[in-house]
Design an enzyme around this catalytic site. Structure first.
Site, PDB file in Angstrom:
ATOM      1  N   ASP A  92      -3.896  -8.381   2.442  1.00  0.00           N
ATOM      2  CA  ASP A  92      -3.604  -7.060   1.964  1.00  0.00           C
ATOM      3  C   ASP A  92      -4.393  -6.712   0.693  1.00  0.00           C
ATOM      4  OD1 ASP A  92      -2.650  -4.491   1.396  1.00  0.00           O
ATOM      5  OD2 ASP A  92      -0.962  -5.071   2.363  1.00  0.00           O
ATOM      6  N   HIS A 105      -4.161  -3.802  -1.179  1.00  0.00           N
ATOM      7  CA  HIS A 105      -3.529  -2.596  -1.675  1.00  0.00           C
ATOM      8  C   HIS A 105      -2.920  -2.993  -3.039  1.00  0.00           C
ATOM      9  CE1 HIS A 105      -4.149  -1.192   2.379  1.00  0.00           C
ATOM     10  NE2 HIS A 105      -4.478  -0.062   1.953  1.00  0.00           N
ATOM     11  N   SER A 123       1.370  -6.796   7.013  1.00  0.00           N
ATOM     12  CA  SER A 123       2.070  -7.363   5.761  1.00  0.00           C
ATOM     13  C   SER A 123       3.374  -7.735   5.717  1.00  0.00           C
ATOM     14  CB  SER A 123       1.591  -6.499   4.417  1.00  0.00           C
ATOM     15  OG  SER A 123       0.030  -6.498   4.252  1.00  0.00           O
TER      16      SER A 123
END
Ligand code: B1M
Length: 213
Positions: A98, A100, A151
């Site tokens: 991930d 982000h 996630s």
């Protein structure tokens, strides 16, 4: 457009032209965190909606993320802070797979401004790297962020790997795809220590404060 609408629009359109003067205006009657959680987050939600509808491409979402990051960086010095780093140490990461990191970095800013030492390992952090960092930095708690559905699953794996490594530190988890229910069932099921779900960075701070009291 109203000031709030203009602030959201900078994020949606991915443009910084006029952003800083409007942030200065907003700072005159709103605390920096309200600007982030209000108009800027509204803009980000709209970006998510448009992206979901295939009305934005990844490159455009990236521009929006850049605007959000620039705004947060500009607002950060205006946030209230306590001077010392004495409450405890948080090891923080976005989980494996991930990228982000805006929410995670907001957690870092808010905890760091409120007396915590934060060791931020960045994005795409696999459990072996986290386990090594726990041994090296000896934190009081570990914070995991992740926005993708996969996630949330990765957090279950990380919790399981922590348990096998003998780690039982308080685990703070957050991110768009997570829920309290998923945390208390799936993640807690694999973890020998306490697991806490925070819906936003302020809630993360509240939980950290309660843990360290
Ligand atoms: Co992506 N992305 N993205 N993205 N992106 C989402 C998450 C998505 C919901 C958009 C959508 O489809 N509507 C969707 C996920 C779908 C799913 O799995 N359910 C998605 C997708 C699909 C993808 C890609 C797969 C797209 C692609 O390549 N085809 C790809 C994934 C790459 C990867 O990770 N391997 C991708 C890429 C990107 C960009 C790189 C373009 C960019 C990120 C840039 C960056 O972060 N540096 C991006 C963005 C910006 C988004 C949206 C639009 C906004 C996310 C954001 O920054 N929000 C997002 C849609 C949305 O969320 N509405 C989306 C603002 C931020 C402050 O909020 O991080 O949620 P957030 O943090 C909140 C809370 O969640 C909480 O506190 C914060 C508020 O105070 N929180 C914690 C978060 N972590 C916490 C940790 C804690 C406590 C609280 O304790 C430790």
């Amino acid at each position: 457009l109203s000031l709030d609408e203009r602030l959201a629009r900078y994020v949606v359109e991915g443009t910084k032209d006029g952003l800083l003067p409007d942030l200065d205006l907003a700072l005159q009657d709103m605390p920096p965190l309200d600007i982030i959680n209000g108009p800027l987050m509204d803009g980000m939600s709209e970006v998510g909606r448009l992206f979901n509808n295939n009305e934005l491409i990844v490159a455009e979402v990236l521009q929006s993320a850049e605007v959000m990051k620039a705004a947060v960086a500009y607002l950060e010095p205006h946030m209230e802070k306590t001077e010392s780093h004495t409450k405890g140490r948080l090891l923080l990461a976005t989980v494996k797979g991930d990228v982000h990191d805006i929410g995670k970095n907001l957690v870092e800013i808010i905890l760091a401004n409120n007396g915590y030492e934060v060791v931020n390992l960045g994005i795409k952090v696999p459990s072996d790297q986290l386990i090594q960092a726990v041994r090296e930095h000896k934190p009081d708690m570990v914070g995991l962020s992740g926005l993708l559905v996969k996630s949330a699953q990765q957090m279950v794996i990380t919790a399981d790997d922590f348990t096998h490594a003998g780690i039982d530190l308080p685990l703070l988890v957050g991110g768009a795809a997570l829920t309290k229910k998923f945390t208390l069932t799936k993640i807690a099921d694999k973890y020998q220590g306490p697991v806490i779900y925070a819906k936003d960075a302020m809630e993360g701070l509240d939980f950290a404060n309660r843990l360290m009291d």
